[in-house]
Design a protein around this motif. Structure first.
Motif, short mmCIF file in Angstrom:
data_model
loop_
_atom_site.label_atom_id
_atom_site.label_comp_id
_atom_site.label_asym_id
_atom_site.label_seq_id
_atom_site.Cartn_x
_atom_site.Cartn_y
_atom_site.Cartn_z
N MET A 1 0.82 -1.20 0.00
CA MET A 1 0.00 0.00 0.00
C MET A 1 0.86 1.26 0.00
N GLU A 2 2.11 1.16 0.50
CA GLU A 2 2.99 2.33 0.47
C GLU A 2 3.29 2.74 -0.97
N ARG A 3 3.50 1.77 -1.83
CA ARG A 3 3.76 2.07 -3.24
C ARG A 3 2.54 2.70 -3.89
N VAL A 4 1.38 2.19 -3.57
CA VAL A 4 0.13 2.72 -4.12
C VAL A 4 -0.05 4.16 -3.67
N ARG A 5 0.13 4.41 -2.37
CA ARG A 5 -0.02 5.76 -1.83
C ARG A 5 0.97 6.71 -2.50
N CYS A 6 2.19 6.25 -2.67
CA CYS A 6 3.22 7.07 -3.31
C CYS A 6 2.82 7.43 -4.74
N MET A 7 2.30 6.45 -5.49
CA MET A 7 1.89 6.70 -6.88
C MET A 7 0.76 7.72 -6.94
N ILE A 8 -0.25 7.55 -6.10
CA ILE A 8 -1.41 8.45 -6.10
C ILE A 8 -1.01 9.87 -5.70
N LEU A 9 -0.23 9.99 -4.63
CA LEU A 9 0.13 11.31 -4.11
C LEU A 9 1.13 12.04 -5.01
N SER A 10 2.09 11.32 -5.57
CA SER A 10 3.10 11.99 -6.39
C SER A 10 2.51 12.53 -7.69
N VAL A 11 1.49 11.89 -8.18
CA VAL A 11 0.86 12.32 -9.42
C VAL A 11 -0.28 13.31 -9.15
N GLY A 12 -0.82 13.26 -7.95
CA GLY A 12 -1.92 14.17 -7.60
C GLY A 12 -3.27 13.68 -8.07
N LEU A 13 -3.43 12.36 -8.24
CA LEU A 13 -4.72 11.82 -8.69
C LEU A 13 -5.70 11.75 -7.53
N PRO A 14 -7.00 11.89 -7.80
CA PRO A 14 -8.01 11.73 -6.76
C PRO A 14 -8.06 10.29 -6.25
N LYS A 15 -8.69 10.10 -5.10
CA LYS A 15 -8.73 8.78 -4.45
C LYS A 15 -9.50 7.74 -5.25
#
Length: 155
Positions: A1-15
């Motif tokens: 889940m850390e990788r997933v969180r990193c991908m979502i936050l670094s790109v700025g995509l909605p949840k």
């Protein structure tokens, strides 16, 4: 889940892109070497052939999916790359334009991996550069007009 969180936050995509990020992370984990598998990838262990990396793209990057429409219609739609489809070749993209399907799979696509589709931080430097150019032009114009005034005063 850390990788997933990193991908979502670094790109700025909605949840609501969480499912796509999880699926893409699983795909990427299967492409990475593992010490538990004697530094082979899970794909290599399963298929017996080494993994290929030429199809990998930056998650969340801007992409242009080519579309076949009329002669006067646009030839591409702005999209965001959101992953790899299961069981078929191509790329899964999210349509940023109002026309057409929201999420679809395509092979006929061009990526711009230097820009992120949703990241608002990417837009700020462009805005600052425009402001600095405009202010520089104003300062140069003001300095030139002062020199003209100084020349008229000394004469």
């Amino acid at each position: 889940m850390e990788r997933v969180r990193c991908m979502i936050l670094s790109v700025g995509l909605p949840k609501y892109f969480l499912g796509e990020a999880i699926s893409t992370t699983c795909y990427l984990i299967n492409q990475c070497t593992s010490s538990a598998l004697n530094f082979k990838t899970p794909i290599e262990k399963w298929r017996g052939i080494p993994a290929e990396y030429k199809q990998l793209r930056v998650f969340g990057c801007l992409a242009y999916a080519h579309v076949k429409q009329g002669n006067l219609d646009p030839k591409a739609m702005r999209c965001i790359f959101v992953g790899y489809p299961n069981g078929q070749k191509g790329y899964k993209v999210w349509n940023l334009e109002s026309s057409g399907p929201r999420c679809f799979v395509t092979r006929d696509i061009t990526f711009d991996e230097t820009k992120m589709g949703y990241n608002s931080k990417e837009k700020m430097p462009e805005l600052r550069s425009v402001i600095s150019i405009e202010s520089q032009v104003e300062v140069e114009h003001w300095m030139n007009s002062e020199q003209d005034i100084g020349e008229h005063v000394t004469k």
